[in-house]
Design a protein around this motif. Structure first.
Motif, short mmCIF file in Angstrom:
data_model
loop_
_atom_site.label_atom_id
_atom_site.label_comp_id
_atom_site.label_asym_id
_atom_site.label_seq_id
_atom_site.Cartn_x
_atom_site.Cartn_y
_atom_site.Cartn_z
N ASP A 97 0.84 -1.25 0.00
CA ASP A 97 0.24 0.14 -0.16
C ASP A 97 0.71 1.30 0.08
OD1 ASP A 97 -1.64 2.17 0.90
OD2 ASP A 97 -3.42 0.68 1.29
N LEU A 98 0.97 1.84 -1.18
CA LEU A 98 1.74 2.95 -1.14
C LEU A 98 1.63 4.10 -0.18
CD1 LEU A 98 2.29 3.13 -5.12
CD2 LEU A 98 4.00 1.95 -3.26
N LEU A 99 0.18 4.39 -0.11
CA LEU A 99 -0.25 5.60 0.75
C LEU A 99 0.29 5.19 2.41
CD1 LEU A 99 -1.69 8.15 0.69
CD2 LEU A 99 -3.81 6.86 1.22
N GLU A 100 -0.06 4.05 2.81
CA GLU A 100 0.63 3.61 3.90
C GLU A 100 1.94 3.50 4.26
OE1 GLU A 100 -1.06 0.06 4.96
OE2 GLU A 100 -3.00 0.48 5.37
N MET A 101 2.69 3.57 3.20
CA MET A 101 4.23 3.42 3.17
C MET A 101 4.84 4.81 2.78
SD MET A 101 4.75 0.05 0.81
CE MET A 101 6.63 0.20 1.18
N GLY A 102 3.75 6.04 2.67
CA GLY A 102 4.07 7.17 2.22
C GLY A 102 5.18 7.55 1.10
N LEU A 103 4.70 6.57 0.06
CA LEU A 103 5.30 6.62 -1.18
C LEU A 103 4.48 7.28 -2.23
CD1 LEU A 103 6.88 3.04 -1.26
CD2 LEU A 103 8.16 5.21 -0.57
N THR A 104 3.50 7.61 -2.07
CA THR A 104 2.40 8.51 -2.83
C THR A 104 1.61 9.34 -2.22
OG1 THR A 104 1.12 7.99 -5.05
CG2 THR A 104 0.50 6.79 -2.90
#
Length: 351
Positions: A97-104
């Protein structure tokens, strides 16, 4: 994308299949939706205390059923050999999950809901979008969820694809998917008139759901739907004519005649989906390179560490092999999200 409005989503009817006694209650909830024409998933879930005890009972029951279904989907996928890239590297144990990982960014996450009659070619159209080959053998799809991650122009994007085939017999569950979807891809077979009739009904259902939205300031907008008349390669067996489709769809829904087998018309259809969802054209399968998931993660982290650099990698994407549909609890909270308008949240009582 940062400007939001408060839209009031009536969700009466979602819970009848879980609790017959709930059918006579008509509830109204509020849910923040971006200023664009799509339904964008909420960024923050409401407090758990806003969901009544009866609601938790419903969540627990349905969550157990979906967990069993998810296990069957994972087993089916593990036996598939459709991926082009085979790697011996250890795969992520959970969905990326890119949002949870702070990548998007929140505005770069979208859900595409695919609906249509059986044997229309929905699964193979999705396979094409994922960069996989056409599968000649037909296997009925109960429900499938995919996640494709893109890195384009220095930005990361997350696209969730829900093949909601099983929901044709469960209107309440289908309504939940409609309320949580951003863009809709409706598929019928050109050699099957009944499949076209079903898509016509689905389009009407989606339009009706949007018509119930009480908008504060925004003017009316078109429905975020793309329609595909698939199997154009079987033109000699065509049962639905272009003039009929145009008359039913009107001007609100872009229409494309496609062939999942030959690849005809798919680039144009995917480009239309990208346009409605606010995604770059490079999300089309022919516009980017497919890379392993771990290589994609490394690229995103490296790009984040080089912010300010003018060097940008070529467009690429990865399919998350561990992707699973967000839990029923998450989707339910999304629909039941309480409004902070006027600092007086409204609660949806499920009894």
């Amino acid at each position: 994308m940062n400007t939001t409005e408060r839209l009031y989503l009536p969700v009466d009817g979602i819970f009848e299949m879980f609790n017959p006694a709930a059918g006579h209650h008509r509830s109204r909830v509020t849910h923040p939706v971006p200023h664009s024409a799509v339904f964008t998933p909420a960024l923050q879930h409401p407090s758990v205390s806003n969901i009544p005890k009866t609601g938790f009972g419903i969540i627990k029951t349905v969550k157990g059923r979906w967990r069993q279904q998810d296990k069957r989907v994972v087993l089916r996928r593990s036996s598939s050999s459709g991926n082009r890239h085979v790697s011996n590297d250890p795969l992520p144990k959970r969905s990326v999950d890119l949002l949870e990982m702070g990548l998007t960014k929140p505005g770069n996450c979208h859900r595409i809901v695919v609906l249509g009659a059986p044997r229309a070619g929905k699964t193979n159209i999705l396979r094409r979008f994922l960069g996989r080959d056409f599968e000649e053998r037909y296997e009925p799809t109960s429900e499938d969820f995919h996640r494709k991650l893109f890195h384009i122009g220095g930005e990361s994007y997350q696209v969730d694809l829900l093949d909601a085939a099983s929901e044709r017999d469960f209107p309440a569950k289908r309504r939940l998917s409609i309320l949580t979807g951003d863009v809709f891809l409706l598929v019928f077979a050109l050699d099957d008139r009944e499949s076209f009739n079903e898509v016509s009904g689905l389009l009407g259902e989606i339009r009706a759901a949007r018509a119930k939205l009480v908008k504060a300031k925004s003017p009316a907008r078109s429905v975020p739907v793309v329609v595909c008349g698939n199997k154009v390669d079987l033109d000699s067996r065509r049962a639905v004519r272009l003039a009929e489709v145009t008359e039913v769809l009107g001007e609100d829904a872009p229409y494309f005649e496609t062939s999942a087998k030959a690849g005809t018309g798919l680039d144009e259809a995917f480009r239309a989906v990208a346009s409605l969802g606010g995604l770059p054209d490079e999300t089309g399968p022919s516009r980017h390179q497919l890379v392993p998931i771990l290589a994609y993660q490394s690229l995103c982290r490296g790009a984040r560490g080089r912010r300010g650099s003018r060097t940008r990698a070529a467009p690429c994407a990865a399919v998350d092999p561990s992707a699973r549909r967000p839990s029923f609890t998450s989707d339910l909270r999304l629909v039941l999200g309480s409004s902070t308008k006027h600092n007086k949240p409204e609660k949806c009582q499920i009894q």
